[in-house]
Design a protein around this motif. Structure first.
Motif, PDB file in Angstrom:
ATOM      1  N   ARG A 225       1.325  -1.365  -0.281  1.00  0.00           N
ATOM      2  CA  ARG A 225      -0.132   0.307   0.004  1.00  0.00           C
ATOM      3  C   ARG A 225       0.952   1.054  -0.230  1.00  0.00           C
TER       4      ARG A 225
ATOM      5  N   ARG B 200       0.498   6.617   1.965  1.00  0.00           N
ATOM      6  CA  ARG B 200      -0.260   6.310   3.293  1.00  0.00           C
ATOM      7  C   ARG B 200       0.317   6.966   4.436  1.00  0.00           C
ATOM      8  N   GLY B 201       1.572   7.268   4.158  1.00  0.00           N
ATOM      9  CA  GLY B 201       2.741   8.332   5.520  1.00  0.00           C
ATOM     10  C   GLY B 201       3.746   8.019   5.330  1.00  0.00           C
TER      11      GLY B 201
ATOM     12  N   SER C  36       5.456   4.682   6.827  1.00  0.00           N
ATOM     13  CA  SER C  36       5.297   3.218   5.653  1.00  0.00           C
ATOM     14  C   SER C  36       6.633   2.871   5.123  1.00  0.00           C
TER      15      SER C  36
ATOM     16  N   GLY D 180       5.734   6.331   1.594  1.00  0.00           N
ATOM     17  CA  GLY D 180       4.859   8.043   1.472  1.00  0.00           C
ATOM     18  C   GLY D 180       5.598   7.837   0.527  1.00  0.00           C
TER      19      GLY D 180
ATOM     20  N   SER E 212       5.458   7.755  -3.267  1.00  0.00           N
ATOM     21  CA  SER E 212       4.648   6.522  -3.459  1.00  0.00           C
ATOM     22  C   SER E 212       5.842   6.141  -4.431  1.00  0.00           C
TER      23      SER E 212
END
Length: 148
Positions: free
Chosen positions: A18, A21-22, A25, A28, A31
């Motif tokens: 994912r 998500r900041g 993680s 982020g 990405s």
């Protein structure tokens, strides 16, 4: 064993990463897309044949040829085939109807008679076109030709 108890082998299924998500993680910020450029933008999809800005192959190769819209395509029938058909069916006249009935051509095809083989007897041959050698061979055997 029941179908509701079946599970995948341990370690064979991995959850999807994912991204976005900041910072906690680890995926982020950008990405995993890097900084700037078309691939970092949303909605990007590479065009077919795109080579990273290099001149694509389909543009490097020269154009050639054309399609003649007035081309007439003939189904070639050899004299040997006509002679065999006439002998088998005891015909004096071989035309498009006889060739269609024998399965040599279909309804829409134009027929050209070629001089491969020989005519053993006088025949009246009807077709859309004849090669010069085929025309000569039919007439020399005592037959006649008619162009449609």
């Amino acid at each position: 064993m029941e179908l509701n108890t079946i599970r995948p082998a341990v370690g064979s299924v991995k959850s999807k990463t994912r991204v976005g998500r900041g910072p906690g993680s680890g995926k982020g910020g950008t990405s995993t897309r890097g900084h700037k450029g078309a691939k970092s933008r949303s909605g990007y999809s590479r065009k077919i044949g795109f080579e990273g800005g290099q001149m694509p192959l389909q543009r490097r190769l020269p154009k050639f040829g054309f399609k003649n819209i007035n081309r007439k395509e003939y189904k070639a029938i050899n004299l040997a085939d006509i002679d065999a058909l006439a002998t088998a069916k005891q015909l004096e006249k071989v035309g498009l109807e006889e060739l269609r009935a024998a399965g040599f051509v279909n309804r829409k095809q134009l027929v050209k008679v070629l001089a491969n083989g020989a005519v053993s007897r006088a025949l009246s041959v009807e077709a859309n076109a004849f090669s010069k050698a085929a025309e000569k061979a039919i007439v020399e055997a005592g037959g006649s030709i008619s162009k449609i």
